[in-house]
Design a protein around this motif. Structure first.
Motif, PDB file in Angstrom:
ATOM      1  N   GLN A  40       0.805  -1.208   0.000  1.00  0.00           N
ATOM      2  CA  GLN A  40       0.000   0.000   0.000  1.00  0.00           C
ATOM      3  C   GLN A  40       0.848   1.273   0.000  1.00  0.00           C
ATOM      4  O   GLN A  40       0.392   2.326  -0.465  1.00  0.00           O
ATOM      5  CB  GLN A  40      -0.948   0.000   1.198  1.00  0.00           C
ATOM      6  N   ASN A  41       2.068   1.217   0.510  1.00  0.00           N
ATOM      7  CA  ASN A  41       2.934   2.387   0.502  1.00  0.00           C
ATOM      8  C   ASN A  41       3.951   2.354  -0.631  1.00  0.00           C
ATOM      9  O   ASN A  41       4.879   3.171  -0.661  1.00  0.00           O
ATOM     10  CB  ASN A  41       3.657   2.527   1.849  1.00  0.00           C
ATOM     11  N   ASP A  42       3.796   1.403  -1.546  1.00  0.00           N
ATOM     12  CA  ASP A  42       4.704   1.276  -2.683  1.00  0.00           C
ATOM     13  C   ASP A  42       4.206   2.034  -3.900  1.00  0.00           C
ATOM     14  O   ASP A  42       4.925   2.118  -4.903  1.00  0.00           O
ATOM     15  CB  ASP A  42       4.877  -0.197  -3.066  1.00  0.00           C
ATOM     16  N   GLN A  43       3.003   2.566  -3.849  1.00  0.00           N
ATOM     17  CA  GLN A  43       2.427   3.186  -5.031  1.00  0.00           C
ATOM     18  C   GLN A  43       1.347   4.183  -4.623  1.00  0.00           C
ATOM     19  O   GLN A  43       0.817   4.129  -3.514  1.00  0.00           O
ATOM     20  CB  GLN A  43       1.814   2.126  -5.943  1.00  0.00           C
ATOM     21  N   ALA A  44       1.030   5.076  -5.538  1.00  0.00           N
ATOM     22  CA  ALA A  44      -0.052   6.038  -5.310  1.00  0.00           C
ATOM     23  C   ALA A  44      -0.506   6.570  -6.654  1.00  0.00           C
ATOM     24  O   ALA A  44       0.266   6.623  -7.622  1.00  0.00           O
ATOM     25  CB  ALA A  44       0.427   7.182  -4.416  1.00  0.00           C
ATOM     26  N   LEU A  45      -1.767   6.973  -6.711  1.00  0.00           N
ATOM     27  CA  LEU A  45      -2.347   7.484  -7.957  1.00  0.00           C
ATOM     28  C   LEU A  45      -3.455   8.464  -7.593  1.00  0.00           C
ATOM     29  O   LEU A  45      -4.366   8.128  -6.843  1.00  0.00           O
ATOM     30  CB  LEU A  45      -2.918   6.319  -8.773  1.00  0.00           C
ATOM     31  N   LEU A  46      -3.364   9.681  -8.107  1.00  0.00           N
ATOM     32  CA  LEU A  46      -4.302  10.724  -7.711  1.00  0.00           C
ATOM     33  C   LEU A  46      -4.560  11.660  -8.890  1.00  0.00           C
ATOM     34  O   LEU A  46      -3.663  11.920  -9.699  1.00  0.00           O
ATOM     35  CB  LEU A  46      -3.714  11.514  -6.541  1.00  0.00           C
ATOM     36  N   THR A  47      -5.783  12.166  -8.985  1.00  0.00           N
ATOM     37  CA  THR A  47      -6.127  13.086 -10.063  1.00  0.00           C
ATOM     38  C   THR A  47      -7.022  14.201  -9.542  1.00  0.00           C
ATOM     39  O   THR A  47      -7.737  14.022  -8.547  1.00  0.00           O
ATOM     40  CB  THR A  47      -6.826  12.341 -11.225  1.00  0.00           C
ATOM     41  N   ARG A  48      -6.978  15.348 -10.219  1.00  0.00           N
ATOM     42  CA  ARG A  48      -7.823  16.481  -9.849  1.00  0.00           C
ATOM     43  C   ARG A  48      -8.350  17.147 -11.115  1.00  0.00           C
ATOM     44  O   ARG A  48      -7.597  17.427 -12.047  1.00  0.00           O
ATOM     45  CB  ARG A  48      -7.034  17.508  -9.033  1.00  0.00           C
ATOM     46  N   CYS A  49      -9.645  17.393 -11.136  1.00  0.00           N
ATOM     47  CA  CYS A  49     -10.273  18.054 -12.276  1.00  0.00           C
ATOM     48  C   CYS A  49      -9.860  19.517 -12.330  1.00  0.00           C
ATOM     49  O   CYS A  49      -9.718  20.178 -11.301  1.00  0.00           O
ATOM     50  CB  CYS A  49     -11.793  17.942 -12.161  1.00  0.00           C
ATOM     51  N   GLY A  50      -9.668  20.007 -13.542  1.00  0.00           N
ATOM     52  CA  GLY A  50      -9.264  21.391 -13.698  1.00  0.00           C
ATOM     53  C   GLY A  50     -10.448  22.344 -13.764  1.00  0.00           C
ATOM     54  O   GLY A  50     -11.612  21.937 -13.733  1.00  0.00           O
ATOM     55  N   TYR A  51     -10.151  23.636 -13.822  1.00  0.00           N
ATOM     56  CA  TYR A  51     -11.144  24.668 -14.124  1.00  0.00           C
ATOM     57  C   TYR A  51     -11.100  24.913 -15.629  1.00  0.00           C
ATOM     58  O   TYR A  51     -10.061  25.284 -16.174  1.00  0.00           O
ATOM     59  CB  TYR A  51     -10.815  25.984 -13.418  1.00  0.00           C
ATOM     60  N   LYS A  52     -12.226  24.701 -16.284  1.00  0.00           N
ATOM     61  CA  LYS A  52     -12.262  24.903 -17.737  1.00  0.00           C
ATOM     62  C   LYS A  52     -13.576  25.568 -18.140  1.00  0.00           C
ATOM     63  O   LYS A  52     -14.167  25.220 -19.143  1.00  0.00           O
ATOM     64  CB  LYS A  52     -12.113  23.571 -18.475  1.00  0.00           C
ATOM     65  N   ASP A  53     -14.014  26.498 -17.357  1.00  0.00           N
ATOM     66  CA  ASP A  53     -15.268  27.199 -17.654  1.00  0.00           C
ATOM     67  C   ASP A  53     -14.996  28.285 -18.688  1.00  0.00           C
ATOM     68  O   ASP A  53     -14.584  29.388 -18.377  1.00  0.00           O
ATOM     69  CB  ASP A  53     -15.852  27.811 -16.381  1.00  0.00           C
ATOM     70  N   LEU A  54     -15.210  27.929 -19.953  1.00  0.00           N
ATOM     71  CA  LEU A  54     -14.954  28.864 -21.048  1.00  0.00           C
ATOM     72  C   LEU A  54     -16.251  29.395 -21.640  1.00  0.00           C
ATOM     73  O   LEU A  54     -16.324  29.761 -22.808  1.00  0.00           O
ATOM     74  CB  LEU A  54     -14.128  28.169 -22.130  1.00  0.00           C
ATOM     75  N   GLY A  55     -17.322  29.379 -20.842  1.00  0.00           N
ATOM     76  CA  GLY A  55     -18.600  29.904 -21.300  1.00  0.00           C
ATOM     77  C   GLY A  55     -19.598  28.827 -21.659  1.00  0.00           C
ATOM     78  O   GLY A  55     -20.776  29.104 -21.838  1.00  0.00           O
ATOM     79  N   SER A  56     -19.143  27.597 -21.759  1.00  0.00           N
ATOM     80  CA  SER A  56     -20.041  26.505 -22.134  1.00  0.00           C
ATOM     81  C   SER A  56     -20.237  25.524 -20.983  1.00  0.00           C
ATOM     82  O   SER A  56     -20.643  24.387 -21.190  1.00  0.00           O
ATOM     83  CB  SER A  56     -19.474  25.759 -23.348  1.00  0.00           C
ATOM     84  N   GLY A  57     -19.928  25.973 -19.764  1.00  0.00           N
ATOM     85  CA  GLY A  57     -20.097  25.099 -18.615  1.00  0.00           C
ATOM     86  C   GLY A  57     -18.801  24.393 -18.277  1.00  0.00           C
ATOM     87  O   GLY A  57     -17.860  24.348 -19.072  1.00  0.00           O
ATOM     88  N   ARG A  58     -18.736  23.819 -17.077  1.00  0.00           N
ATOM     89  CA  ARG A  58     -17.544  23.127 -16.633  1.00  0.00           C
ATOM     90  C   ARG A  58     -17.321  21.856 -17.434  1.00  0.00           C
ATOM     91  O   ARG A  58     -18.234  21.078 -17.669  1.00  0.00           O
ATOM     92  CB  ARG A  58     -17.667  22.787 -15.148  1.00  0.00           C
ATOM     93  N   MET A  59     -16.092  21.635 -17.849  1.00  0.00           N
ATOM     94  CA  MET A  59     -15.722  20.398 -18.524  1.00  0.00           C
ATOM     95  C   MET A  59     -15.378  19.330 -17.489  1.00  0.00           C
ATOM     96  O   MET A  59     -14.845  19.638 -16.423  1.00  0.00           O
ATOM     97  CB  MET A  59     -14.507  20.638 -19.415  1.00  0.00           C
ATOM     98  N   PRO A  60     -15.659  18.072 -17.787  1.00  0.00           N
ATOM     99  CA  PRO A  60     -15.261  17.013 -16.862  1.00  0.00           C
ATOM    100  C   PRO A  60     -13.751  16.803 -16.899  1.00  0.00           C
ATOM    101  O   PRO A  60     -13.065  17.284 -17.802  1.00  0.00           O
ATOM    102  CB  PRO A  60     -15.991  15.785 -17.422  1.00  0.00           C
ATOM    103  N   ASN A  61     -13.251  16.096 -15.912  1.00  0.00           N
ATOM    104  CA  ASN A  61     -11.836  15.720 -15.904  1.00  0.00           C
ATOM    105  C   ASN A  61     -11.574  14.804 -17.098  1.00  0.00           C
ATOM    106  O   ASN A  61     -12.193  13.755 -17.234  1.00  0.00           O
ATOM    107  CB  ASN A  61     -11.503  14.999 -14.593  1.00  0.00           C
ATOM    108  N   GLN A  62     -10.642  15.197 -17.965  1.00  0.00           N
ATOM    109  CA  GLN A  62     -10.338  14.389 -19.145  1.00  0.00           C
ATOM    110  C   GLN A  62      -9.130  13.488 -18.945  1.00  0.00           C
ATOM    111  O   GLN A  62      -8.756  12.753 -19.854  1.00  0.00           O
ATOM    112  CB  GLN A  62     -10.126  15.299 -20.362  1.00  0.00           C
ATOM    113  N   ASP A  63      -8.515  13.536 -17.765  1.00  0.00           N
ATOM    114  CA  ASP A  63      -7.414  12.623 -17.450  1.00  0.00           C
ATOM    115  C   ASP A  63      -7.954  11.291 -16.946  1.00  0.00           C
ATOM    116  O   ASP A  63      -8.939  11.247 -16.192  1.00  0.00           O
ATOM    117  CB  ASP A  63      -6.527  13.204 -16.354  1.00  0.00           C
ATOM    118  N   ARG A  64      -7.310  10.205 -17.345  1.00  0.00           N
ATOM    119  CA  ARG A  64      -7.530   8.889 -16.760  1.00  0.00           C
ATOM    120  C   ARG A  64      -6.170   8.252 -16.533  1.00  0.00           C
ATOM    121  O   ARG A  64      -5.208   8.563 -17.237  1.00  0.00           O
ATOM    122  CB  ARG A  64      -8.384   7.995 -17.668  1.00  0.00           C
ATOM    123  N   SER A  65      -6.083   7.354 -15.566  1.00  0.00           N
ATOM    124  CA  SER A  65      -4.806   6.712 -15.274  1.00  0.00           C
ATOM    125  C   SER A  65      -5.055   5.375 -14.603  1.00  0.00           C
ATOM    126  O   SER A  65      -6.115   5.157 -14.001  1.00  0.00           O
ATOM    127  CB  SER A  65      -3.952   7.607 -14.368  1.00  0.00           C
TER     128      SER A  65
END
Length: 375
Positions: free
Chosen positions: A29-54
């Motif tokens: 459990q302490n040999d690895q880690a994986l974390l993601t955070r959605c960005g701010y992408k409000d360009l007038g058409s609403g928030r975009m979902p997180n497009q990263d996957r891992s």
């Protein structure tokens, strides 16, 4: 907005699956880690979902090897259990990039396992490297062929595979995400990047020739012609159904269906890194070899656009191996906490870089120890 999410984690079958009683992920459990955070992408058409996957995937290989050539019974065999590792970062782009990246994260580990099951990969022979490379290439092509969007959207795919034995790691990449192999020095606590994938950019000679041969057009900014250190990027122009042109900052990807006609491909470049060869080339003594640990880092450009690679691997190395500081004080921060700290630092840096504009790229960071096993 402040939530961080664990990346997709799979337990997949390759060869024979060992039972939970024989091995537990708790010890890792302490040999690895994986974390993601959605960005701010409000360009007038609403928030975009997180497009990263891992993904961090562990395949368990069970290898029953006879003690001698005449052994015929189960009791005369030795059982080797190999804990293979597959890591991958998939950074989506375009309107449906998150759908493409999600497809790749789900399908690539499954397709890879299926293709590995069809061959003998428990013995290292003269063809082993070529066979692994071919399986990786075939996997990327199959996943791209089954990509469901077939329109405006694609993703990078950068992976690292260690079969659980031997001295080699196999990197496969399309696009401009980054996979790093890192050496950690136990005595000094210093981490050094020893290998990374090539980023597939349209201005590279082989990529540009293929695109232009297919009738495509490559844009190269003047600053990039002057210096490779330019932060501007080359792009390939992709026609779209509405008559507009898209400008994609990579020459290979999964998806981007409309780009196939102008030379965009999904076949990865596979590089092979050998720890023994590296140690020979750098004249490692026995003591230096014993003083070395190894790990893999995957990340989207949401990290490296604002934090140097060297800082990322330095902090992750110390968290993985609990570097003891002067005075005997042991650093106890685990890799998951360090990933969170780095992602939050990158988040603040994105907001400082875009004053007056609410924008932050999606940010993903993953790390795993690389334990070389010989038998």
């Amino acid at each position: 907005d402040d939530e961080l999410f664990f990346g997709d984690k799979f337990q997949s079958a390759l060869g024979s699956i060992i039972s939970d009683s024989e091995s537990s992920d708790d010890e890792y459990q302490n040999d690895q880690a994986l974390l993601t955070r959605c960005g701010y992408k409000d360009l007038g058409s609403g928030r975009m979902p997180n497009q990263d996957r891992s993904v961090i995937v562990h395949y368990y290989l069970r290898d029953d090897v006879a003690d001698n050539a005449n052994a015929t019974t189960a009791t005369s065999k030795k059982v080797y259990t190999h804990r293979a590792l597959l890591m991958g970062i998939f950074d989506g782009h375009g309107g449906s990039g998150h759908n493409v990246a999600h497809h790749v994260a789900l399908e690539l580990p499954r397709v890879f396992a299926t293709k590995m099951q069809q061959g003998n990969f428990l013995t290292i022979d003269a063809q082993f490297d070529d066979k692994i490379a071919q399986v990786l290439k075939q996997t990327f092509l199959v996943v791209d062929g089954n990509e469901p969007v077939k329109g405006e959207g694609g993703c990078t795919a950068s992976t690292a595979f260690y079969p659980g034995f031997g001295t080699k790691v196999y990197l496969a990449n399309v696009g401009d995400s980054t996979t790093l192999i890192v050496r950690y020095n136990k005595s000094t606590g210093k981490s050094t990047i020893v290998h990374q994938n090539r980023k597939d950019k349209p201005h590279l000679d082989d990529e540009r020739q293929r695109i232009e041969k297919a009738g495509g057009q490559v844009y190269i900014p003047t600053s990039l012609l002057i210096s490779d250190e330019s932060k501007e990027t080359s792009r390939v122009y992709i026609p779209s159904a509405n008559g507009m042109q898209l400008a994609l900052a990579m020459s290979r990807s999964i998806g981007d269906f409309d780009g196939k006609v102008v030379g965009l491909i999904s076949e990865p470049i596979v590089s092979i890194w050998d720890v023994q060869q590296y140690q020979r080339e750098h004249q490692f003594s026995q003591g230096l070899s014993q003083d070395s640990e190894w790990f893999v880092v995957i990340a989207s450009d949401g990290i490296y656009d604002v934090i140097p690679e060297e800082e990322v691997v330095d902090r992750l190395g110390k968290s993985l191996y609990h570097f003891t500081m002067e005075g005997g004080v042991t650093k106890t921060t685990n890799p998951l906490v360090t990933c969170e700290q780095l992602i939050r630092k990158a988040s603040r840096a994105w907001l400082k870089q875009t004053p007056g504009m609410k924008y932050r790229d999606d940010i993903t960071l993953g790390v795993s120890k690389l334990n070389f096993v010989t038998r």
